[in-house]
Design a protein around this motif. Structure first.
Motif, PDB file in Angstrom:
ATOM      1  N   SER A 157      -3.604   0.230  -3.513  1.00  0.00           N
ATOM      2  CA  SER A 157      -3.117  -1.020  -2.786  1.00  0.00           C
ATOM      3  C   SER A 157      -3.036  -2.186  -3.863  1.00  0.00           C
ATOM      4  N   VAL A 208       0.269   5.529   0.242  1.00  0.00           N
ATOM      5  CA  VAL A 208      -0.771   6.697   0.616  1.00  0.00           C
ATOM      6  C   VAL A 208      -0.127   7.855   0.371  1.00  0.00           C
ATOM      7  N   ALA A 224      -4.822   6.535  -1.726  1.00  0.00           N
ATOM      8  CA  ALA A 224      -3.924   5.305  -1.662  1.00  0.00           C
ATOM      9  C   ALA A 224      -4.086   4.351  -2.546  1.00  0.00           C
ATOM     10  N   GLN A 269       0.868  -1.336  -0.072  1.00  0.00           N
ATOM     11  CA  GLN A 269       0.113  -0.075  -0.025  1.00  0.00           C
ATOM     12  C   GLN A 269       0.724   0.976   0.093  1.00  0.00           C
TER      13      GLN A 269
END
Length: 201
Positions: free
Chosen positions: A176, A126, A174, A124
């Motif tokens: 992911s 961000v 984000a 992930q």
């Protein structure tokens, strides 16, 4: 050519590590059946005598992410059913609202089919206003295909704390993905969240 986002979502590599030889569930089941420690390891993978779930043979994915949820103490989970039409678009367009300083974590339900899944990872990145503020990588593990006794796996990720203060409040984006040791990508998605002074009603 890989985009900048793709570069940022690369899993870290351990020097000298090589992915082991692949075996089918049947081959693992027959391995040294009298070896107690090996039998415990096979049990930890979920290899058992229980019948595996019936799966669509045309769906060659080894791992299917069924749902994602945001879990916050003393509040109902916010769950996205990924089998629903437009689910990934909803994740991208409708931010989760999180109160500053709150403890939260993501949760995923998934199914393994056809064969043993080796080294599933969650990655992930961000960003806020285009600038990366965090990168996370979490090993989920290796799993045998789901069975009638165990029809779905659940993974709760490490707890996180939302940032606090006026400068931390605002919108975050984000990206992911879930991938295995071989680099096979099972789900990649964009999502977002808003940090606020209070919970959204």
């Amino acid at each position: 050519m890989a985009s900048q986002g793709d570069d940022e979502l690369q899993a870290s590599k351990t020097e000298g590590f090589k992915v082991g030889e692949k075996k089918t569930v049947a081959e693992y089941a027959k391995l040294d059946q009298n070896d107690e420690s090996l039998n415990r390891w096979k049990a930890s993978l979920g290899i058992s005598s229980s019948p595996t779930l019936h799966v669509d043979p045309s769906d060659q994915r080894r791992c299917v992410i069924k749902s994602l949820a945001l879990e916050v103490a003393e509040r109902p989970d916010i769950t996205i059913d990924l089998s629903a039409r437009g689910a990934l678009e909803t994740l991208k367009s409708k931010p989760f609202g999180i109160k500053e300083g709150a403890q939260f974590r993501m949760k995923a339900n998934f199914v393994v089919q056809h064969d043993v899944l080796s080294g599933l990872k969650y990655l992930q990145v961000v960003k806020r206003k285009g600038i990366r503020v965090s990168k996370a990588e979490e090993m989920i593990g290796s799993f045998a295909p789901n069975t009638e006794e165990k029809p779905v796996y659940e993974k709760k990720f490490e707890s996180d704390e939302a940032p606090s203060g006026m400068l931390a409040r605002g919108h975050y984006e984000a990206v992911s993905k879930f991938q295995d040791d071989d680099g096979h990508e099972y789900l990649k998605f964009e999502w977002s969240f808003d940090i606020g002074k209070d919970w959204k009603v």
